[in-house]
Design a protein around this motif. Structure first.
Motif, PDB file in Angstrom:
ATOM      1  N   LEU A 116       0.920  -1.232  -0.184  1.00 14.67           N
ATOM      2  CA  LEU A 116      -0.033  -0.058  -0.166  1.00 14.67           C
ATOM      3  C   LEU A 116       1.036   1.258  -0.126  1.00 14.67           C
ATOM      4  CD1 LEU A 116      -2.671  -0.561   2.391  1.00 14.67           C
ATOM      5  CD2 LEU A 116      -3.114  -0.946   0.194  1.00 14.67           C
ATOM      6  N   VAL A 117       1.923   1.293   0.670  1.00 11.85           N
ATOM      7  CA  VAL A 117       2.698   2.698   1.088  1.00 11.85           C
ATOM      8  C   VAL A 117       3.512   2.725  -0.365  1.00 11.85           C
ATOM      9  CG1 VAL A 117       4.705   3.368   2.156  1.00 11.85           C
ATOM     10  CG2 VAL A 117       2.765   2.177   3.545  1.00 11.85           C
ATOM     11  N   GLU A 118       4.232   1.660  -0.732  1.00  7.33           N
ATOM     12  CA  GLU A 118       4.781   1.614  -2.018  1.00  7.33           C
ATOM     13  C   GLU A 118       4.332   1.848  -3.358  1.00  7.33           C
ATOM     14  OE1 GLU A 118       8.670  -1.524  -0.115  1.00  7.33           O
ATOM     15  OE2 GLU A 118       6.882  -2.052  -1.666  1.00  7.33           O
ATOM     16  N   GLN A 119       3.002   1.615  -3.393  1.00  7.08           N
ATOM     17  CA  GLN A 119       2.523   1.587  -4.526  1.00  7.08           C
ATOM     18  C   GLN A 119       1.361   2.883  -4.628  1.00  7.08           C
ATOM     19  OE1 GLN A 119       3.043  -0.233  -7.208  1.00  7.08           O
ATOM     20  NE2 GLN A 119       4.366  -1.610  -6.214  1.00  7.08           N
ATOM     21  N   PHE A 120       0.830   3.272  -3.667  1.00  5.97           N
ATOM     22  CA  PHE A 120      -0.099   4.293  -3.627  1.00  5.97           C
ATOM     23  C   PHE A 120       0.085   5.469  -2.981  1.00  5.97           C
ATOM     24  CE2 PHE A 120      -2.352   0.046  -3.652  1.00  5.97           C
ATOM     25  CZ  PHE A 120      -2.377  -0.061  -5.096  1.00  5.97           C
ATOM     26  N   LEU A 121       1.050   5.656  -1.898  1.00  2.00           N
ATOM     27  CA  LEU A 121       1.353   6.723  -1.194  1.00  2.00           C
ATOM     28  C   LEU A 121       2.389   7.651  -1.869  1.00  2.00           C
ATOM     29  CD1 LEU A 121       0.585   8.369   1.147  1.00  2.00           C
ATOM     30  CD2 LEU A 121       2.529   7.081   2.392  1.00  2.00           C
ATOM     31  N   THR A 122       2.038   8.750  -2.065  1.00  2.00           N
ATOM     32  CA  THR A 122       3.084   9.853  -2.805  1.00  2.00           C
ATOM     33  C   THR A 122       2.912  11.154  -2.371  1.00  2.00           C
ATOM     34  OG1 THR A 122       3.666  10.458  -5.319  1.00  2.00           O
ATOM     35  CG2 THR A 122       1.301  10.353  -4.653  1.00  2.00           C
ATOM     36  N   ASP A 123       4.212  11.844  -2.840  1.00  2.00           N
ATOM     37  CA  ASP A 123       4.368  13.213  -2.420  1.00  2.00           C
ATOM     38  C   ASP A 123       4.444  14.062  -3.544  1.00  2.00           C
ATOM     39  OD1 ASP A 123       6.888  12.764  -3.280  1.00  2.00           O
ATOM     40  OD2 ASP A 123       7.837  13.359  -1.622  1.00  2.00           O
ATOM     41  N   GLU A 124       4.190  13.622  -4.816  1.00  3.14           N
ATOM     42  CA  GLU A 124       4.286  14.139  -6.042  1.00  3.14           C
ATOM     43  C   GLU A 124       3.095  14.387  -6.880  1.00  3.14           C
ATOM     44  OE1 GLU A 124       6.975  11.460  -8.377  1.00  3.14           O
ATOM     45  OE2 GLU A 124       8.463  11.882  -6.991  1.00  3.14           O
ATOM     46  N   VAL A 125       1.703  14.711  -6.063  1.00  2.00           N
ATOM     47  CA  VAL A 125       0.567  14.902  -6.850  1.00  2.00           C
ATOM     48  C   VAL A 125       0.284  16.551  -7.106  1.00  2.00           C
ATOM     49  CG1 VAL A 125      -1.858  14.695  -6.587  1.00  2.00           C
ATOM     50  CG2 VAL A 125      -0.464  12.740  -6.292  1.00  2.00           C
ATOM     51  N   GLY A 126       0.685  17.281  -5.977  1.00  2.00           N
ATOM     52  CA  GLY A 126       0.572  18.561  -6.444  1.00  2.00           C
ATOM     53  C   GLY A 126      -0.886  19.056  -6.120  1.00  2.00           C
ATOM     54  N   ASP A 127      -1.755  18.500  -4.980  1.00  2.27           N
ATOM     55  CA  ASP A 127      -3.079  18.694  -4.700  1.00  2.27           C
ATOM     56  C   ASP A 127      -3.086  19.724  -3.460  1.00  2.27           C
ATOM     57  OD1 ASP A 127      -2.289  16.948  -2.653  1.00  2.27           O
ATOM     58  OD2 ASP A 127      -4.064  15.839  -2.825  1.00  2.27           O
ATOM     59  N   GLY A 128      -2.059  20.117  -2.963  1.00  4.58           N
ATOM     60  CA  GLY A 128      -1.963  21.190  -1.897  1.00  4.58           C
ATOM     61  C   GLY A 128      -1.649  20.162  -0.408  1.00  4.58           C
ATOM     62  N   ASN A 129      -1.513  18.997  -0.707  1.00  2.00           N
ATOM     63  CA  ASN A 129      -1.350  18.093   0.428  1.00  2.00           C
ATOM     64  C   ASN A 129       0.246  17.688   0.662  1.00  2.00           C
ATOM     65  OD1 ASN A 129      -3.928  18.419   1.679  1.00  2.00           O
ATOM     66  ND2 ASN A 129      -4.499  16.444   0.605  1.00  2.00           N
ATOM     67  N   ARG A 130       0.633  17.431   1.413  1.00  2.00           N
ATOM     68  CA  ARG A 130       2.201  17.054   1.630  1.00  2.00           C
ATOM     69  C   ARG A 130       2.216  15.528   1.331  1.00  2.00           C
ATOM     70  NH1 ARG A 130       5.995  15.044   1.672  1.00  2.00           N
ATOM     71  NH2 ARG A 130       8.015  15.091   3.069  1.00  2.00           N
ATOM     72  N   LEU A 131       1.205  14.921   1.499  1.00  2.00           N
ATOM     73  CA  LEU A 131       1.134  13.252   0.852  1.00  2.00           C
ATOM     74  C   LEU A 131      -0.125  13.317   0.300  1.00  2.00           C
ATOM     75  CD1 LEU A 131       2.501  11.447   3.968  1.00  2.00           C
ATOM     76  CD2 LEU A 131       3.864  12.000   1.965  1.00  2.00           C
ATOM     77  N   ALA A 132      -0.346  12.082  -0.734  1.00  2.00           N
ATOM     78  CA  ALA A 132      -1.582  11.909  -1.409  1.00  2.00           C
ATOM     79  C   ALA A 132      -1.694  10.274  -1.621  1.00  2.00           C
ATOM     80  CB  ALA A 132      -1.821  12.744  -2.659  1.00  2.00           C
ATOM     81  N   LEU A 133      -2.823   9.786  -1.711  1.00  3.85           N
ATOM     82  CA  LEU A 133      -2.991   8.439  -2.113  1.00  3.85           C
ATOM     83  C   LEU A 133      -3.604   8.297  -3.469  1.00  3.85           C
ATOM     84  CD1 LEU A 133      -4.446   7.592   1.226  1.00  3.85           C
ATOM     85  CD2 LEU A 133      -2.521   6.319   0.351  1.00  3.85           C
ATOM     86  N   VAL A 134      -3.133   7.578  -4.480  1.00  2.77           N
ATOM     87  CA  VAL A 134      -3.629   7.689  -5.662  1.00  2.77           C
ATOM     88  C   VAL A 134      -3.793   5.999  -6.253  1.00  2.77           C
ATOM     89  CG1 VAL A 134      -2.233   9.702  -6.192  1.00  2.77           C
ATOM     90  CG2 VAL A 134      -1.229   7.381  -6.437  1.00  2.77           C
ATOM     91  N   HIS A 135      -4.172   6.249  -7.528  1.00  2.35           N
ATOM     92  CA  HIS A 135      -4.852   4.783  -8.198  1.00  2.35           C
ATOM     93  C   HIS A 135      -6.005   4.119  -7.436  1.00  2.35           C
ATOM     94  CE1 HIS A 135      -1.186   5.294 -10.479  1.00  2.35           C
ATOM     95  NE2 HIS A 135      -0.488   5.094  -9.306  1.00  2.35           N
TER      96      HIS A 135
END
Length: 448
Positions: A371-390
């Motif tokens: 979960l962490v390695e596939q879906f947690l990122t800091d590169e989305v740019g939605d205003g949050n420090r981190l984001a969950l994607v996919h």
């Protein structure tokens, strides 16, 4: 700080990191319910799921000083919307939001963050409304004797709750988490809907799982189809119309998030049964054994579909990553919300000793790392420090939704969300992270 820096540069999984804390501090005040900002939707099953997961994180971390901010977020939401709980609901989804009031009430009563009689009263009112809502739903949106008899010549399907009022005679995997699992928690807290005794309500909610298991479980693939209709001729766009087939009336695919809801519902109902000791009463011992059997069969089937490389699960469970159905320009992918639900299920079931530790502990830990390695990122740019994607935005069945593989990958409403954190993955991830935190805490305590 070290964990944050490592996460920022490499998204490396850190076993000692508190991922519930990291994600809540980053996303709780800025996420969406499908496409809408959470702050704009009011009482909703998506935001309700996030609030439920958040208060469970508060309960799991009694020494976390930052947890007071999470509590305030849940408290303010709960106090704002308790009166919006509909006593005559038209679908089960919205009632799922009521689950936040169990944990919120417990924290408010504890006095951990000061006296909060207003919140306790709001929780009591919300849960009372939820009990009345389920009594109304049972009277209004259920498979009738005549429909059951027309379907297969028996009364077996009588009393099955429709997924929504507009989905006549349809039962979905998703709905077992939204309705029967809520009822189990209400009964465990002494909120008994009118019209039946507590034991009769227990029997009815178990009956929902008996119906759906019998109709949706494929013993060869060891997975659950998404839904079935007890009047298939009315749902010909997606339901199997071969009355001679054992899967008559079912949809055709195994959607990961729907299976995840069902699996988590089984865990939550079994937990509620254990809390009340209800399974020792006449007629319910066998019911608990059946639910345990369903959970263990499903856990084995889902385990067999875990992606070996990532530890996660795909949008459509029976196909590998990259599978592309005819007529669709998109392929099967690792999906965040279903993966998070499965991870939370395995970890919680292990904590409750519902599954054998030696078989499933390595799988669950690998899944959380995934979960962490596939879906947690800091590169989305939605205003949050981190984001969950996919995460899959939505999926369902109707006259315009055929329910084939192409629909679940290319349907207009089946969007893969990659540019912001959506509430279903946020809530599911926090539940998984909280269970992982509890697992790590239990291990530490056991070895000191």
């Amino acid at each position: 700080m070290l964990n944050l820096l490592l996460l920022h540069f490499a998204l490396l999984f850190q076993p000692a990191a508190n991922y519930a804390e990291l994600v809540l501090n980053s996303c709780l005040s800025n996420y969406r319910c499908n496409t809408k900002p959470a702050s704009s939707v009011g009482l909703d099953y998506v935001s309700g799921l996030v609030m439920k997961a958040t208060v469970e994180a508060v309960q799991a971390q009694p020494d976390n000083q930052g947890a007071e901010n999470w509590y305030r977020e849940v408290r303010d939401y709960g106090n704002a919307y308790w009166s919006a709980v509909p006593e005559q609901p038209k679908d089960l989804d919205i009632l799922n939001a009521c689950k936040l009031y169990f944990g919120l009430r417990d924290v408010a009563v504890s006095g951990r963050f000061g006296s909060d009689t207003k919140t306790v009263a709001a929780c009591d009112s919300a849960l009372g409304r939820a009990a009345r809502a389920l009594a109304y739903y049972d009277r209004t949106y259920r498979i009738s004797d005549s429909v059951s008899l027309a379907y297969d010549g028996s009364l077996f399907y009588s009393g099955g709750w429709w997924h929504k009022g507009k989905y006549v005679n349809e039962m979905w995997c998703d709905g077992q988490y939204m309705g029967p699992a809520l009822l189990a928690q209400l009964l465990a807290r002494g909120y008994v809907p009118e019209g039946r005794t507590a034991d009769e309500w227990w029997q009815l909610l178990v009956h929902q799982f008996d119906i759906t298991w019998y109709q949706l479980w494929n013993p060869y693939d060891r997975l659950l189809y998404h839904a079935f209709s007890a009047s298939p001729e009315s749902d010909a766009a997606w339901a199997d119309l071969d009355s001679a087939a054992w899967h008559y009336g079912t949809s055709s695919e195994y959607w990961s998030r729907a299976v995840g809801w069902y699996m988590l519902a089984l865990v939550d109902v079994l937990e509620a049964m254990e809390q009340t000791g209800v399974s020792t009463r006449h007629g319910l011992t066998l019911a608990r054994e059946r639910l345990t059997f369903y959970l263990r069969r499903l856990a084995a089937g889902v385990a067999a579909r875990q992606d070996a490389a990532s530890g996660c699960w795909t949008q459509l469970l029976q196909y590998p990553v990259g599978y592309q159905p005819e007529g669709c320009d998109k392929s099967n992918y690792l999906e965040a919300s279903g993966s998070a639900l499965f991870t939370a299920c395995y970890l919680k079931a292990l904590r409750l000793h519902l599954l054998p530790d030696g078989v499933y502990r390595p799988l669950a830990e690998r899944a959380f790392r995934g979960l962490v390695e596939q879906f947690l990122t800091d590169e989305v740019g939605d205003g949050n420090r981190l984001a969950l994607v996919h995460s899959c935005a939505s999926a369902g069945l109707s006259d315009t939704r055929k329910g084939d593989a192409a629909y679940y990958l290319c349907g207009k409403d089946v969007t893969q969300i990659n540019d912001y954190t959506e509430g279903k993955i946020l809530g599911a991830f926090v539940m998984a992270a909280t269970e992982y935190f509890l697992s790590a805490t239990e291990y530490t305590n056991a070895h000191h």
